[in-house]
Design a protein around this motif. Structure first.
Motif, mmCIF file in Angstrom:
data_model
loop_
_atom_site.group_PDB
_atom_site.id
_atom_site.type_symbol
_atom_site.label_atom_id
_atom_site.label_comp_id
_atom_site.label_asym_id
_atom_site.label_seq_id
_atom_site.Cartn_x
_atom_site.Cartn_y
_atom_site.Cartn_z
ATOM 1 N N SER A 298 0.913 4.251 -2.797
ATOM 2 C CA SER A 298 0.794 5.645 -2.376
ATOM 3 C C SER A 298 1.950 6.490 -2.924
ATOM 4 C CB SER A 298 0.768 5.711 -0.843
ATOM 5 O OG SER A 298 0.841 7.024 -0.397
ATOM 6 N N MET B 56 0.831 -1.211 0.000
ATOM 7 C CA MET B 56 0.000 0.000 0.000
ATOM 8 C C MET B 56 0.860 1.253 0.000
ATOM 9 S SD MET B 56 -3.403 -0.961 2.270
ATOM 10 C CE MET B 56 -2.551 -0.783 3.807
ATOM 11 N N LYS B 57 1.974 1.225 0.704
ATOM 12 C CA LYS B 57 2.873 2.384 0.722
ATOM 13 C C LYS B 57 3.492 2.601 -0.646
ATOM 14 C CE LYS B 57 4.713 5.752 2.963
ATOM 15 N NZ LYS B 57 3.858 6.849 3.409
ATOM 16 N N LYS C 264 1.451 7.074 -6.626
ATOM 17 C CA LYS C 264 0.409 8.083 -6.877
ATOM 18 C C LYS C 264 0.929 9.491 -6.630
ATOM 19 C CE LYS C 264 -3.721 5.344 -6.172
ATOM 20 N NZ LYS C 264 -4.929 5.117 -5.362
ATOM 21 N N GLU C 265 1.791 9.626 -5.630
ATOM 22 C CA GLU C 265 2.374 10.922 -5.324
ATOM 23 C C GLU C 265 3.524 11.264 -6.262
ATOM 24 O OE1 GLU C 265 3.618 10.763 -1.247
ATOM 25 O OE2 GLU C 265 1.617 10.192 -0.553
#
Length: 72
Positions: free
Chosen positions: A64, A60-61, A67-68
């Protein structure tokens, strides 16, 4: 076929929270942990054991960070 790291620990053992392996569960991510994820070619099991976080949290990290646009 089970994925087994060189340590002999299987992915199923570190995929979800396990108090024996995940001492950083629910703690804030540090800069060094994020850098490790970005630069590591280790297996998910090895990263989970090194970071003290479960495999799902690491995945999940990574999502994330992508996406960033911090990670490709």
């Amino acid at each position: 076929m089970a994925r087994i790291d060189e340590s002999g620990i299987q992915l199923k053992d570190v995929k979800y929270f396990n108090k024996d392996y995940h001492e950083n569960h629910k703690k804030q991510w540090t800069t060094s942990e994020i850098e490790y994820i970005q630069n590591s070619f280790d297996s998910l099991v090895a990263m989970s054991l090194a970071l003290g976080r479960n495999a799902d949290a690491i995945c999940m990290k990574k999502v994330s960070l992508r996406k960033e646009k911090v990670m490709e």
